[in-house]
Design a protein around this motif. Structure first.
Motif, PDB file in Angstrom:
ATOM      1  N   THR A  18       6.468  16.618  -0.729  1.00 24.87           N
ATOM      2  CA  THR A  18       5.891  15.908  -1.955  1.00 24.87           C
ATOM      3  C   THR A  18       3.979  16.186  -1.528  1.00 24.87           C
ATOM      4  N   SER A  74       3.018  18.865  -0.612  1.00 24.99           N
ATOM      5  CA  SER A  74       2.477  20.213  -0.252  1.00 24.99           C
ATOM      6  C   SER A  74       2.479  20.402  -2.255  1.00 24.99           C
ATOM      7  N   LEU A  75       3.041  19.991  -3.235  1.00 28.16           N
ATOM      8  CA  LEU A  75       2.643  20.410  -4.081  1.00 28.16           C
ATOM      9  C   LEU A  75       2.437  18.987  -5.524  1.00 28.16           C
ATOM     10  N   PRO A  80      -0.345  17.166  -5.024  1.00 31.03           N
ATOM     11  CA  PRO A  80      -1.820  17.791  -5.990  1.00 31.03           C
ATOM     12  C   PRO A  80      -1.871  18.469  -7.219  1.00 31.03           C
ATOM     13  N   TYR A  81      -1.560  19.132  -7.495  1.00 31.57           N
ATOM     14  CA  TYR A  81      -1.079  20.018  -7.882  1.00 31.57           C
ATOM     15  C   TYR A  81      -0.004  19.658 -10.178  1.00 31.57           C
ATOM     16  N   MET A  82       0.293  18.447  -9.960  1.00 33.90           N
ATOM     17  CA  MET A  82       1.432  17.860 -10.166  1.00 33.90           C
ATOM     18  C   MET A  82       0.943  16.063 -10.939  1.00 33.90           C
ATOM     19  N   ASN A 112       8.000  15.290 -13.943  1.00 37.04           N
ATOM     20  CA  ASN A 112       7.180  15.405 -12.542  1.00 37.04           C
ATOM     21  C   ASN A 112       8.325  14.560 -11.762  1.00 37.04           C
ATOM     22  N   ASN A 167      -2.717   9.970  -4.312  1.00 35.36           N
ATOM     23  CA  ASN A 167      -4.073   9.343  -4.855  1.00 35.36           C
ATOM     24  C   ASN A 167      -4.478   8.431  -4.330  1.00 35.36           C
TER      25      ASN A 167
END
Length: 343
Positions: free
Chosen positions: A78, A80-81, A83-85, A91, A128
């Motif tokens: 999570t 690793s992915l 931040p882009y979602m 999602n 976040n």
């Protein structure tokens, strides 16, 4: 009450309530350790403790490993992915599907999959708002699992030996009763109505045997990780041998009931045979009863030497036929069993 008896009773109470106080102690300790380690989410450590303390130590170790592995995989994937979602339901669902596929490809079980999915959901939500959450989750999970296992293993580890003894003694009592009932049934001529009752008795005995075997497995698992239980391990070895004897006794009784049922339906079933075999079954029942009464006091080897063993001899006229008849009987039973499955 003497001092020794009081100490035994106190230890028994502490051991029986271990699941309660161990969870509380480990949860409090893991919280403090997580805070000392700098965690901003110390509740994750006692949460892991609550989940990891299981009925047996082996179950606790297995779940602790599964939670740690699932957490590491879920957090790493999570982090690793994510931040882009964006944080949307679509999602979250997509990430959980991808994480589950990874678990399946690694051939991990469903418990690991649930921990991966849980980590994906929480990391996506908190990352976040709280950047330290992913690292805290891994570290606090390891702390909670380690504290839970250490306390579970070192402080009054679960012991199922007494429960095994209780189940075996109960089964031996019921096996003895079943031998007596079989003797009465044979003596009365093996009526078809009572034959169905005998089959029900055997089915119930089988369930009890399965339960005793399950408790034996739990006891073995518990003692694997108990460093101070050499005496109990020796006791359990003897109990394992006793359980094998009970299992063989049950298997032979089941087979005898089947043979008596078939014999009574043939033209060769006579009153004299009923009387002879009823006496044999009474003798066996008394022997099993005597065996069970000595079970808690002496070892299996002493039991053999201290208790007179009844002898049931094959009549001289049948001696040369006993082995081929036994083989024919087993061969025919195999054929019948496979016919049942093929129909």
């Amino acid at each position: 009450m003497g001092l020794i008896e009081m100490n035994v009773q106190i230890k028994s109470i502490i051991s029986d309530t271990g699941f309660v106080w161990k969870t509380a102690l480990a949860a409090a300790l893991s919280w403090e350790l997580a805070r000392w380690a700098g965690s901003n989410h110390p509740y994750l450590a006692p949460l892991t403790v609550i989940l990891c303390i299981q009925t047996t130590v082996s179950q606790s170790i297995k779940f602790a490993w599964q939670r740690i592995l699932g957490t590491i995989v879920g957090v790493a994937f999570t982090a690793s992915l994510a931040p882009y979602m964006g944080l949307t339901g679509l999602n979250i669902g997509l990430m959980i599907i991808l994480g589950s596929i990874i678990v399946k490809l690694l051939r991990l079980d469903n418990v690991v999959m649930s921990q991966v999915a849980l980590s994906i959901l929480l990391v996506m939500y908190f990352q976040n708002k709280m950047p330290t959450y992913p690292f805290d989750r891994i570290r606090d999970t390891v702390i909670g699992a380690a504290v839970a296992l250490l306390i579970h293993i070192l402080l009054f580890p679960p012991d199922s030996v007494n429960k095994v003894k209780s189940h075996m003694s109960k089964f031996a009592d019921h096996l003895t009763t079943c031998f007596f009932k079989t003797a009465q049934w044979v003596e009365a001529g093996c009526s078809s109505t009572e034959s169905r009752d005998m089959k029900k008795e055997i089915q119930q005995l089988f369930q009890e045997l399965h339960q005793a075997t399950t408790e034996m497995d739990k006891a073995n698992q518990s003692l694997c990780y108990n460093l101070f239980a050499s005496v109990k391990r020796d006791t359990l070895k003897r109990q394992t041998q006793h359980l094998l004897q009970l299992r063989l006794g049950f298997a032979n009784l089941s087979d005898m009931i089947r043979i008596f049922t078939d014999w009574s339906e043939s033209e060769h079933w006579i009153t004299e045979d009923q009387k002879i075999w009823a006496d044999h079954l009474y003798t066996i029942a008394l022997h099993v009863k005597e065996w069970n009464s000595h079970l808690d006091n002496i070892t299996n080897s002493n039991l053999t030497s201290c208790t007179p063993v009844p002898i049931i001899k094959t009549p001289f006229t049948l001696e040369k036929y006993q082995y081929p008849l036994a083989l024919y009987n087993n061969a025919n039973q195999i054929i019948q069993d496979f016919q049942k499955f093929s129909n």
